[in-house]
Design a protein around this motif. Structure first.
Motif, short mmCIF file in Angstrom:
data_model
loop_
_atom_site.label_atom_id
_atom_site.label_comp_id
_atom_site.label_asym_id
_atom_site.label_seq_id
_atom_site.Cartn_x
_atom_site.Cartn_y
_atom_site.Cartn_z
N MET A 1 0.96 -0.64 -0.04
CA MET A 1 0.00 -0.28 0.06
C MET A 1 0.67 1.03 -0.32
N THR A 2 0.30 1.97 -0.28
CA THR A 2 1.42 3.45 0.04
C THR A 2 0.03 5.05 0.84
N ILE A 3 0.58 5.26 1.23
CA ILE A 3 0.00 5.80 2.63
C ILE A 3 0.80 7.27 2.67
N ILE A 4 -0.10 8.45 2.44
CA ILE A 4 0.73 10.13 2.44
C ILE A 4 -0.32 10.83 3.70
N ALA A 5 0.67 10.89 4.88
CA ALA A 5 -0.24 12.16 5.87
C ALA A 5 0.23 13.62 5.16
N GLN A 6 -1.34 13.83 5.52
CA GLN A 6 -1.24 15.25 4.99
C GLN A 6 -1.75 16.41 6.29
N ASP A 40 0.93 3.13 12.16
CA ASP A 40 1.41 2.29 12.29
C ASP A 40 0.38 1.90 11.13
N PRO A 41 0.78 1.24 9.93
CA PRO A 41 1.94 1.66 9.16
C PRO A 41 2.24 2.60 8.64
N LYS A 42 3.11 2.97 8.69
CA LYS A 42 4.09 4.71 9.07
C LYS A 42 3.85 5.14 7.40
N PRO A 43 3.43 6.43 6.97
CA PRO A 43 3.33 7.23 5.99
C PRO A 43 4.54 7.10 5.26
#
Length: 266
Positions: A1-6, A40-43
């Motif tokens: 997966m791909t994670i972006i925190a805004q 967790d999971p980390k961005p």
């Protein structure tokens, strides 16, 4: 997966000074960093969509670098109407994603996702604009990334919020931007800040989402003669997550802090 925190509208102040002489925005951003570090999971990226500082001073950017130092994830920052382009570049000139002059448009690859950060700021003013130079840069990027999922990030969102004292300082002349987006089908969503609230709408076929502030939230007052106001509502950030097949993202509103739980039910 791909994670972006805004994260958005952090309004960092010089050491010992308060946002609007009332709110400890630096301490609130410190709590935001602590919350991000527990994810967790980390961005794969933390993107701060503008108003990094309150007055754009060198002391504020120095404080921002200090507050970002404990962050354990890669990050990128972009300007808002409270920032100063030149001083931002001086403070973050060691970062490979940031142009060193002019309009601060940049692209970052986050796994299979391409993030295109647009500079909507107008030096010395608080409303937003997308210059012909920025629109040309965006079109070149959209052509070059036609086979990828693209996220467009900007400080000023491309819509009217309905809150009269906010919309005085909104993004102007969105027609050319909307026309440009209509020619491309790979734009996943537009993410923005500026409004200190979570809002959702569409620009043509493209979803548009805004991120709350880590400091104060602007009051939801829709009457035409409403007075400007803010509240110490819970600060929050957005978490945008793509599955491995890279369909459209699911965006989560995440409150900052530690809360009672977990409780043994769902």
């Amino acid at each position: 997966m791909t994670i972006i925190a805004q994260v958005s509208d952090i309004h960092v102040r010089p050491r010992g000074m308060l946002y609007q002489n009332l709110v400890d925005s630096n301490a609130m951003f410190t709590r935001a960093v602590e919350t991000l570090n527990r994810l967790d999971p980390k961005p794969h990226l933390v993107l701060i969509t503008g108003d990094l500082t309150d007055e754009g001073s060198p002391e504020e950017y120095e404080m921002l670098r200090e507050l970002l130092a404990p962050l354990t994830h890669p990050y990128a920052v972009m300007p808002g109407n409270h920032d100063d382009r030149v001083r931002l570049c001086e403070a973050f000139g060691d970062q490979p994603w940031l142009p060193l002059e002019g309009e601060l448009n940049f692209g970052i690859d986050v796994g299979p996702v391409r993030v295109l950060a647009l500079d909507t700021t107008v030096p010395g003013l608080h409303h937003g604009e997308l210059s012909p130079t920025t629109l040309s840069w965006l079109e070149r990027e959209l052509i070059a990334n036609a086979r990828r999922r693209v996220v467009i990030a900007m400080h000023h969102p491309p819509f009217s919020s309905g809150i009269p004292y906010l919309d005085l300082y909104g993004l102007r002349e969105i027609g050319p931007f909307s026309d440009l987006l209509s020619r491309y089908s790979n734009i996943d969503r537009i993410i923005a800040g500026h409004v200190h609230r979570s809002m959702q709408t569409r620009l043509g076929a493209v979803p548009v989402l805004t991120c709350p502030s880590t400091t104060t939230q602007i009051a939801l007052r829709l009457k035409p003669d409403a007075d400007a106001a803010s509240y110490l509502e819970p600060p929050a950030f957005m978490l945008h997550r793509w599955e491995n097949n890279i369909g459209n993202a699911v965006s989560h509103l995440c409150y900052i802090g530690q809360f009672d739980g977990p409780l043994p039910f769902a």
